[in-house]
Scaffold this active site. Structure first.
Site, PDB file in Angstrom:
ATOM      1  N   GLY A 188       0.802  -1.221   0.000  1.00  0.00           N
ATOM      2  CA  GLY A 188       0.000   0.000   0.000  1.00  0.00           C
ATOM      3  C   GLY A 188       0.831   1.265   0.000  1.00  0.00           C
ATOM      4  O   GLY A 188       1.779   1.382   0.754  1.00  0.00           O
ATOM      5  N   SER A 189       0.492   2.243  -0.835  1.00  0.00           N
ATOM      6  CA  SER A 189       1.326   3.416  -0.961  1.00  0.00           C
ATOM      7  C   SER A 189       0.726   4.399  -1.957  1.00  0.00           C
ATOM      8  O   SER A 189      -0.463   4.368  -2.230  1.00  0.00           O
ATOM      9  CB  SER A 189       2.730   3.003  -1.413  1.00  0.00           C
ATOM     10  OG  SER A 189       2.622   2.070  -2.466  1.00  0.00           O
TER      11      SER A 189
END
Length: 221
Positions: A188-189
């Site tokens: 996630g990012s």
């Protein structure tokens, strides 16, 4: 589809730990409770499946066009705005930001073909990826590619509250191809792209992108 090399160690370690846990449960912890054994096995398979899908690299027909900026990542468009880019250009640019959830493919790709003119890695904080200060205070990389027509495109890999490991495979002076893998962000990012103000934006807020496929914008000659 294939599995990305960044996940080999994590998948192997997770698989071995889950196998050991299930064997321990079967022979010792829940040897007289078949329901508990089955529930643990199902939960283990689901967890392992989620980790495996995170490192998937689907086969895709890439979009290749010298005048187009292609999405460097899978995700959702969360920002389209004019802003001051203070690190490299030091002038106003058009920013497009893509939020990558843990369920997205996390390979990052070059948005244009050209030469890497600037690269820098910054250690930093781990604010949630959609926080306004995440692009300047979180762990991140900044990459600038000069396209074949001379236009420079800047993009950033940004770590988030969960994503705490950024990988990159480019360096200054390196020629790169549009759609080629340039890095990976684990769990996630966000990726920010900074374009000239006269770029013709082709996406909208909330739109889902496919890395290497979705056209973010077209450059002026």
């Amino acid at each position: 589809m294939r599995l990305h090399r960044e996940g080999y160690t994590i998948m192997l370690t997770t698989g071995l730990v889950l196998l050991a846990l299930n064997l321990l449960a079967y022979f010792y912890l829940f040897s007289d409770n078949s329901l508990a054994i089955v529930l643990l096995a199902v939960a283990s398979l689901i967890l392992f499946g989620l980790i495996v899908q995170f490192f998937r690299v689907p086969n895709r027909a890439l979009t290749l066009h010298d005048a187009q900026i292609i999405a460097p990542a899978d995700g959702t468009i969360v920002v389209i705005e004019e802003t001051e880019e203070s690190e490299y250009f030091k002038e106003r640019r058009r920013q497009i930001s893509i939020f990558m959830s843990p369920l997205n493919v996390h390979v990052n790709r070059n948005p244009v073909s050209g030469v890497v003119r600037y690269f820098k890695y910054y250690p930093g904080k781990y604010l949630v990826a959609w926080h306004p200060k995440s692009s300047t205070e979180n762990e991140r990389t900044t990459i600038v590619i000069q396209a074949k027509n001379g236009v420079e495109v800047l993009f950033r890999q940004i770590a988030g509250a969960v994503a705490r490991r950024i990988r990159w495979y480019v360096k200054e002076g390196q020629p790169v191809e549009q759609g080629q893998e340039m890095g990976f962000i684990k769990f996630g990012s966000r990726v920010d792209v900074f374009l000239p103000l006269d770029a013709d934006i082709k996406v909208n807020i909330g739109e889902r992108t496919k890395g290497g496929v979705t056209v973010l914008a077209e450059l002026k000659d």
